[in-house]
Design a protein around this motif. Structure first.
Motif, PDB file in Angstrom:
ATOM      1  N   ASP A   1      16.447 -22.511  21.093  1.00 52.48           N
ATOM      2  CA  ASP A   1      15.658 -21.747  22.067  1.00 52.48           C
ATOM      3  C   ASP A   1      16.716 -22.747  23.851  1.00 52.48           C
ATOM      4  O   ASP A   1      17.454 -23.048  23.277  1.00 52.48           O
ATOM      5  CB  ASP A   1      14.780 -23.838  22.584  1.00 52.48           C
ATOM      6  CG  ASP A   1      14.307 -24.223  23.850  1.00 52.48           C
ATOM      7  OD1 ASP A   1      13.313 -23.871  24.398  1.00 52.48           O
ATOM      8  OD2 ASP A   1      14.907 -25.204  24.178  1.00 52.48           O
TER       9      ASP A   1
ATOM     10  N   ASP B   1      15.662 -24.003  27.425  1.00 51.76           N
ATOM     11  CA  ASP B   1      15.600 -25.376  28.705  1.00 51.76           C
ATOM     12  C   ASP B   1      16.075 -26.841  27.433  1.00 51.76           C
ATOM     13  O   ASP B   1      15.499 -26.709  26.779  1.00 51.76           O
ATOM     14  CB  ASP B   1      14.142 -24.786  29.211  1.00 51.76           C
ATOM     15  CG  ASP B   1      14.542 -23.988  30.488  1.00 51.76           C
ATOM     16  OD1 ASP B   1      15.189 -24.306  30.922  1.00 51.76           O
ATOM     17  OD2 ASP B   1      14.161 -23.283  30.141  1.00 51.76           O
TER      18      ASP B   1
ATOM     19  N   THR C   1      18.159 -27.209  25.049  1.00 50.94           N
ATOM     20  CA  THR C   1      18.487 -27.030  24.273  1.00 50.94           C
ATOM     21  C   THR C   1      19.733 -26.576  24.654  1.00 50.94           C
ATOM     22  O   THR C   1      20.927 -27.049  24.003  1.00 50.94           O
ATOM     23  CB  THR C   1      17.748 -26.656  23.300  1.00 50.94           C
ATOM     24  OG1 THR C   1      16.866 -26.375  23.791  1.00 50.94           O
ATOM     25  CG2 THR C   1      18.497 -25.855  22.019  1.00 50.94           C
TER      26      THR C   1
ATOM     27  N   ASP D   1      14.097 -28.593  21.075  1.00 55.84           N
ATOM     28  CA  ASP D   1      13.980 -29.787  21.977  1.00 55.84           C
ATOM     29  C   ASP D   1      12.906 -30.239  21.162  1.00 55.84           C
ATOM     30  O   ASP D   1      12.602 -31.628  22.134  1.00 55.84           O
ATOM     31  CB  ASP D   1      14.723 -29.790  22.992  1.00 55.84           C
ATOM     32  CG  ASP D   1      14.104 -29.430  24.065  1.00 55.84           C
ATOM     33  OD1 ASP D   1      13.574 -27.940  24.363  1.00 55.84           O
ATOM     34  OD2 ASP D   1      13.395 -30.673  24.793  1.00 55.84           O
TER      35      ASP D   1
ATOM     36  N   ASP E   1       8.854 -25.947  20.707  1.00 53.99           N
ATOM     37  CA  ASP E   1       9.546 -25.620  19.489  1.00 53.99           C
ATOM     38  C   ASP E   1       8.381 -25.664  18.163  1.00 53.99           C
ATOM     39  O   ASP E   1       9.270 -25.324  16.824  1.00 53.99           O
ATOM     40  CB  ASP E   1      10.694 -26.036  19.571  1.00 53.99           C
ATOM     41  CG  ASP E   1      11.899 -25.750  21.032  1.00 53.99           C
ATOM     42  OD1 ASP E   1      11.220 -24.291  21.175  1.00 53.99           O
ATOM     43  OD2 ASP E   1      12.006 -26.649  21.865  1.00 53.99           O
TER      44      ASP E   1
END
Ligand SMILES: [Mg+2]
Length: 259
Positions: free
Chosen positions: A21, A23, A25, A206, A210
């Motif tokens: 991922d 953003d 992360t 995060d 996800d």
């Protein structure tokens, strides 16, 4: 969730790649820090195929596909993909034009309803770049009341739309795509057997959008700022959050693969 240190050598050495991922992360509150970008290069040098799996727009995926050491990018929560270094370095849309236009008409009508009933909820700054979904800012620059986000979610679901959220955006769409379906479809199209993909590609993320990847892949890691309540939690947790946590995960995998 177990500490990252418990992810052992046998699990790390059988990996072919890492799905990640972007953003909150890889990025730290929107910024690509030096340790996080170095970590991408370390992973690529260690022989791991890197694939970004983001809720960001297809245009964003096309840009990182050209600039970062990655083998692919999945955009808009699985709806589109980018295969860098080919004539197909523009996002691949599995839907026909007719199908896409029908979805977009439905989506425009839904967004008008949400705008009317929740005028305080604002579109994200990249909403105009999107091809498959529409996004509202729920944490990037604005912090709307949770009840407002819930109300918009209810309106969308009542019209048959699919809703998910990252730490930054509320996504509404009439496609049943998710990050795991998009990632596995991308790998299958490149000749990776689906069962093998689930065991040979790790995932790090995060937040709630996800969740499908935390459920679909065997080796799953969350950075320490992990939020949301996915039905299947990630298996490992990094000591730190955001890009620092990503770099810790990369360092751990690279160390184990060198041993
Ligand atoms: Mg994220």
């Amino acid at each position: 969730m177990r500490p990252l240190s418990e992810l052992g050598a046998s699990e790390a050495t059988c990996l072919h790649g890492l799905l990640f991922d972007v953003d909150d992360t890889l990025l730290t509150r929107g910024k690509l820090t030096e340790p996080a970008f170095s970590a991408l290069h370390q992973l690529a040098t260690a022989g791991l195929e890197l694939i970004a799996v983001t809720g960001r727009s297809a245009s964003f995926a096309e840009m990182i596909g050209q600039q970062w050491p990655i083998a692919g990018a999945i955009a808009e929560n699985g709806a589109l993909s980018v295969l860098p270094g080919t004539q197909q370095d523009q996002a691949i849309d599995p839907l026909s034009n007719e199908h896409r236009q029908r979805h977009n008409r439905q989506l425009q009508a839904l967004c008008r309803d949400i705008q009317q009933q929740c005028p305080e909820l604002r579109p994200s700054t990249d909403a105009h770049l999107r091809r498959s979904d529409f996004t509202y800012d729920i944490g990037e620059y604005r912090q709307p009341e949770p009840t407002l986000v819930e109300r918009a979610t209810e309106i969308a679901r009542a019209q048959g739309a699919w809703v998910t959220r990252s730490s930054l955006h509320l996504h509404v769409s009439f496609e049943r795509s998710d990050k795991a379906t998009g990632a596995i479809g991308f790998l299958s199209a490149r000749g990776v057997d689906e069962t093998s993909a689930r065991h040979r590609f790790a995932f790090i993320g995060d937040s709630d959008n996800d969740g499908p990847c935390f459920a679909a892949f065997h080796t799953t890691i969350a950075v320490n700022n992990f939020c949301g309540r996915p039905s299947v939690p990630p298996r490992y947790l990094t000591p730190s959050g955001y890009g620092r946590g990503f770099a810790e995960a990369a360092g751990h995998l690279c160390r184990l693969r060198r041993q």
